[in-house]
Design an enzyme around this catalytic site. Structure first.
Site, mmCIF file in Angstrom:
data_model
loop_
_atom_site.group_PDB
_atom_site.id
_atom_site.type_symbol
_atom_site.label_atom_id
_atom_site.label_comp_id
_atom_site.label_asym_id
_atom_site.label_seq_id
_atom_site.Cartn_x
_atom_site.Cartn_y
_atom_site.Cartn_z
ATOM 1 N N CYS A 106 0.832 -1.215 0.000
ATOM 2 C CA CYS A 106 0.000 0.000 0.000
ATOM 3 C C CYS A 106 0.864 1.261 0.000
ATOM 4 O O CYS A 106 0.455 2.291 -0.522
ATOM 5 C CB CYS A 106 -0.947 0.001 1.190
ATOM 6 N N HIS A 117 -1.261 1.239 7.443
ATOM 7 C CA HIS A 117 -1.772 1.152 6.091
ATOM 8 C C HIS A 117 -1.613 2.533 5.457
ATOM 9 O O HIS A 117 -1.574 3.539 6.149
ATOM 10 C CB HIS A 117 -3.248 0.740 6.176
#
Ligand SMILES: [Zn+2]
Lengths: 537, 364
Positions: free
Chosen positions: B32, B311
């Site tokens: 990510c 994330h």
């Protein structure tokens, strides 16, 4: 003293100004268990309300509540200095004026207890303060606190089931029961009687008139709401889509409330309701993007708006005409406020500046530099009087305050001789380069009516430094209000602090000779790059 | 995924921008950091256009050398030539190339998006410079970059006299800082220029980007152990130092230093401070009063409470709409939702989504 300040260690409970020490007197907050996060992020705004006219106590069953109420009322009148003529904050003495007392059949049966003098009923005991209240929104709830009590907790909570209250305004001059207007994030708007809410024991709004029901007229978020001064029940609601609407509180909104499609969204336009039965009665399309704040001049002549597009706009309210305005240095403007004499407007925004706009010059005349984040609230201090004129010459003409997302309260002095006059007399050639347009056009003439100024260049605007900078809350701030005896600050999460002015605090310590906060004292109060240099030429 | 795509198309309706593609990127296990940066770069329109132009000019030469630049160009070209307007693409070749090139990104551990952006831009610059040098050696082929007369002095310490190249990557991202040091004895000001592709800013609780930039350029006194060697005085002297922006870049990339090494803890800690960033910005810490305005077009957001996990997602402004990219998923968001990524005013807040890298484009 309630100045313990337990929840925010490291924050001082006083701050020093040239005129003395401001002391934390009260804190107001809301029940801590409230999970307002689940309702989306709503920023707390606060409204100051004084119910001028206390209901006449019934002579017969002389209840202790009622007699103490009238006694307190006298004290309130004394404390607040009687009718000192500031309409902006409604400090009119506690004596009743006849125009407030009038029955209103529309409101319903309950209102008779509070408003109509002839049918006075018993008053519930949760309503016995000095008649001064603070109204603030947190999450889906509107709270009312008694301004003069030591009690931290609100005396009243009003829940909204479908949407969040986001803005509110109180009209001390209301000619009948409805004196409080509330705008919601759904776009819905209510008007109610504050007194009636205080008398009711429930948790819902009572006796309300509903406008823009379910967002039929406009379903974007309400952002700012204001009564029209001397407007006879008219009020203005600004929305996140760049429109504002004017409503009339005593009018049934049953008529066709549609407005024509906005032809050019980039242009200012006004539309009047097609039906005479419509409420709202008119729509002003101000700008693209949100209107973030609106403010009427005290005399009601002008309406100022600030918004997402970074522009301050000033309108002649009755003529519905754009008079002047200008762009922020960069980013959105978040707040605006008028000087008590309607000559200056403060704006604050995302460029971390407090800008001073002159109505005479139709441009920005000073930048206040001192916040470390966005400026979320600005206000002139209408009770400020310049220090006595023992040292003749440049006198401090205005005091104003600002609060920011940096959690700071800043106080500023605006010295007119130093700033405004030299700018207008700036000699040709003696001024630095100007971006865009001839300098003569800018300095010698006021821009024509209805034109908006481009963002000023950084070197063209005189800079101000604050006289006081004080970290007042742990959370970013959202507003401030000057009252006769205090300055009130509120943070986004719904905590309020009331700072008593020097000479008003309960246990007053010697204060007059205090020095400024460290770090600020070595800075000149006023750094006036353009003005002072040209003055000395 | 198809349903999500159509949902976005439905949300945009006939406002779906002509020729634009909104594609999510598949996650290959903790990639990510890469996806969020790729989306920000893809919606950096001048960069994308020049990359595609480069790709158009160079792909005819055959797939002789597979490098990070060609892999990136291929990926961008693949996205923008999709028949569908929305969907998901797997940036497989690009990610493989990144891992091959740099062992830092080889593991499946959580990576730093800023480190990756830095690595990527520098790698692109290196490749372009090498190609330019090769082109000079063989004059037939046209040079992909040009020299500038008043470009920054090369910082490379090697003795070879080398004109600095200004590639199209430089033209987009490179700015020049000047480090002014004033000797407090002889008052001589020594200015040393250095180039940058992004600015890394220290952050404070409840502050703004404007304030962080001001602190970045605030005057620092060099004294005691940290004196300055003045060439004129020929000795160590007390001095004042400040950093100003001499040439503002076209694309201003601001990295918020949210990951701070805490000595007492012996490890990095994430600072969740609330740092507000305006949608429009001007730089006031410039050598000359610039007054030129920047507009925010992308934000790489770190989600999570610590530096070693979490994330990355990105917010992107495209044709006046704000989009939220979370690996495969793309959603439309309201402009006002950008402020939910400012950070937390209190440390114990449940909000862990914090703006980490900001991308501003000059409006000039
Ligand atoms: Zn020296």
């Amino acid at each position: 003293m309630s100045a313990s300040n337990a929840q925010s260690p490291g924050l001082k409970t006083y701050f020093k100004t040239p005129e003395g020490r401001y002391k934390l007197q009260y804190e107001k907050t809301h029940p801590s268990g409230l999970l307002h996060y689940s309702h989306g992020k709503v920023v707390t705004q606060v409204t100051f309300a004084q119910l001028k006219d206390k209901p006449v106590p019934q002579p017969t069953p002389a209840s202790s509540t009622l007699s103490s109420t009238s006694g307190v009322r006298l004290a309130a009148a004394r404390l607040l200095g009687g009718g000192n003529g500031s309409r902006a904050l409604s400090f009119v003495g506690g004596n009743g004026t006849s125009k407030t007392v009038s029955g209103n059949s529309r409101i319903g049966s309950l209102v008779g207890h509070g408003v109509s003098g002839s049918t006075n009923g018993p008053i519930s005991s949760n309503y016995d303060g000095k008649g001064t209240y603070l109204i603030f929104n947190v999450g889906d709830t509107l709270f009312v606190s008694d301004f003069n009590s030591q009690d931290k907790d609100p005396i009243k909570a009003i829940h909204f089931s479908n949407s969040n209250p986001v803005c509110h305004a109180f009209d001390p001059e209301a000619k009948d029961g409805h004196d409080l207007v509330i705008g919601l994030s759904s776009g819905d708007v209510y008007s109610v009687s504050l007194r009636q809410q205080l008398q009711d024991l429930g948790k819902k709004l009572v006796g309300a008139q509903h406008y823009n029901k379910d967002g039929t007229l406009n379903n974007s978020r309400c952002t700012s709401i204001a009564w029209v001064p001397e407007g006879d029940g008219l009020f203005v609601v600004a929305h996140a889509d760049g429109n504002l609407y004017i409503y009339e509180k005593n009018k049934d909104g049953t008529g066709d409330s549609s407005f024509p499609v906005i032809k050019d969204p980039t242009q200012y336009s006004v539309a009047h309701a097609r039906s005479s039965k419509s409420n709202a009665i008119s729509r002003w399309h101000i700008c693209q993007g949100s209107i973030n704040n609106i403010s009427f001049s005290v005399d009601g002549m002008f309406l100022a708006t600030v918004g997402r597009d970074g522009y301050l706009r000033v309108f002649d309210y009755s003529k519905e005409q754009l008079i002047c305005g200008g762009k922020s240095y960069y980013g959105a403007l978040l707040c605006c406020a008028w000087s008590p004499d309607s000559k200056y407007i403060l704006t604050g925004g995302e460029e971390d500046l407090v800008q001073v706009w002159s109505m005479d010059d139709r441009k920005v005349v000073a930048w206040g530099e001192g916040h470390n984040s966005w400026v979320s609230g600005v206000a002139f201090d209408p009770f400020w009087s310049p220090p006595s004129s023992d040292n003749t010459g440049e006198g401090v003409m205005y005091r104003f305050g600002s609060v920011g997302q940096d959690t700071q309260l800043l106080l500023w002095d605006l010295v007119m001789d130093e700033i405004v006059v030299p700018l207008r007399r700036c000699p040709p050639g003696g001024s630095p380069t100007f971006s865009g347009g001839s300098p003569h056009a800018i300095w010698d003439n006021v821009s024509p009516v209805g034109t908006l100024q481009a963002a000023p260049s950084i070197r063209d605007v005189p800079k101000l430094s604050p006289v006081v900078a004080h970290r007042v809350h742990a959370e970013p701030l959202s507003g401030l209000i000057f009252t006769h005896e205090s300055v009130l600050t509120v943070c986004r999460e719904g905590h309020l602090k009331i700072w008593m002015r020097p000479g008003h605090a309960e246990n007053q310590s010697s204060s007059g000779s205090e020095t400024l906060l460290g770090g600020l004292k070595d800075k000149p109060i006023l750094t006036n790059k353009v003005g002072s240099s040209s003055l000395r030429q | 995924m198809g349903a999500a795509g159509s949902k976005l198309e439905k949300a945009l309706g006939d406002q779906f921008p002509e020729g634009e593609r909104y594609f999510g990127l598949e996650n290959f296990g903790n990639t990510c950091y890469c996806n969020s940066v790729l989306q920000a770069l893809y919606f950096c329109v001048p960069f994308r256009e020049q990359l595609l132009e480069y790709y158009g000019n160079n792909k005819t030469q055959g797939d002789a050398d597979d490098n990070l630049l060609t892999c990136l160009a291929e990926l961008f070209s693949q996205i923008c030539s999709q028949k569908k307007k929305t969907g998901v693409i797997a940036p497989k070749r690009f990610v493989q190339r990144v891992k091959k090139q740099n062992e830092l990104f080889r593991s499946y551990m959580h990576q730093d998006a800023h480190e990756f952006l830095n690595f990527l831009l520098n790698e692109l610059v290196d490749i372009l410079e090498k190609e330019s040098n090769a082109a000079k050696a063989s004059p037939e082929t046209s040079s992909p970059s040009e020299k500038t007369a008043n470009g920054p002095r090369s910082l490379q310490p090697n003795g070879v006299q080398k004109e600095p190249l200004v590639t199209w990557v430089h033209k987009n991202f490179q700015g020049i800082l000047t480090n002014e040091t004033r000797c407090l004895r002889c008052e001589t000001v020594t200015a040393r220029d250095e180039t940058f592709l992004d600015l890394s800013l220290d952050i404070e609780q409840n502050s703004s980007i404007t304030s962080c930039l001001r602190n970045f350029s605030s005057t620092e006194t060099l004294n005691a152990e940290d004196k300055f060697f003045c060439d004129k005085c020929c000795s160590l002297q007390e001095a004042q130092k400040r950093m100003k922006i001499k040439k503002p870049p076209h694309i201003l990339v601001i990295h918020l230093k949210r990951f701070k090494y805490i000595e007492q803890l012996g490890r990095y800690k994430k600072l969740s401070y609330r740092v507000v960033f305006p949608l429009e910005l001007k730089l006031s810490n410039t050598v000359e009063d610039a007054d030129s305005e920047y507009s925010l077009f992308a934000v790489v957001v770190h989600v999570g409470s610590g530096p070693n996990h979490g994330h990355y997602v990105s917010l992107v402004k495209s044709h006046n709409h704000w989009l939220f990219f979370d690996d495969e998923n793309v959603e439309m968001i309201d402009e006002s939702a950008v402020q939910t990524f400012f950070g937390s005013a209190q440390e114990y807040s449940s909000n862990t989504d914090h703006g980490y890298i900001l991308f501003y484009e000059s409006l000039k």
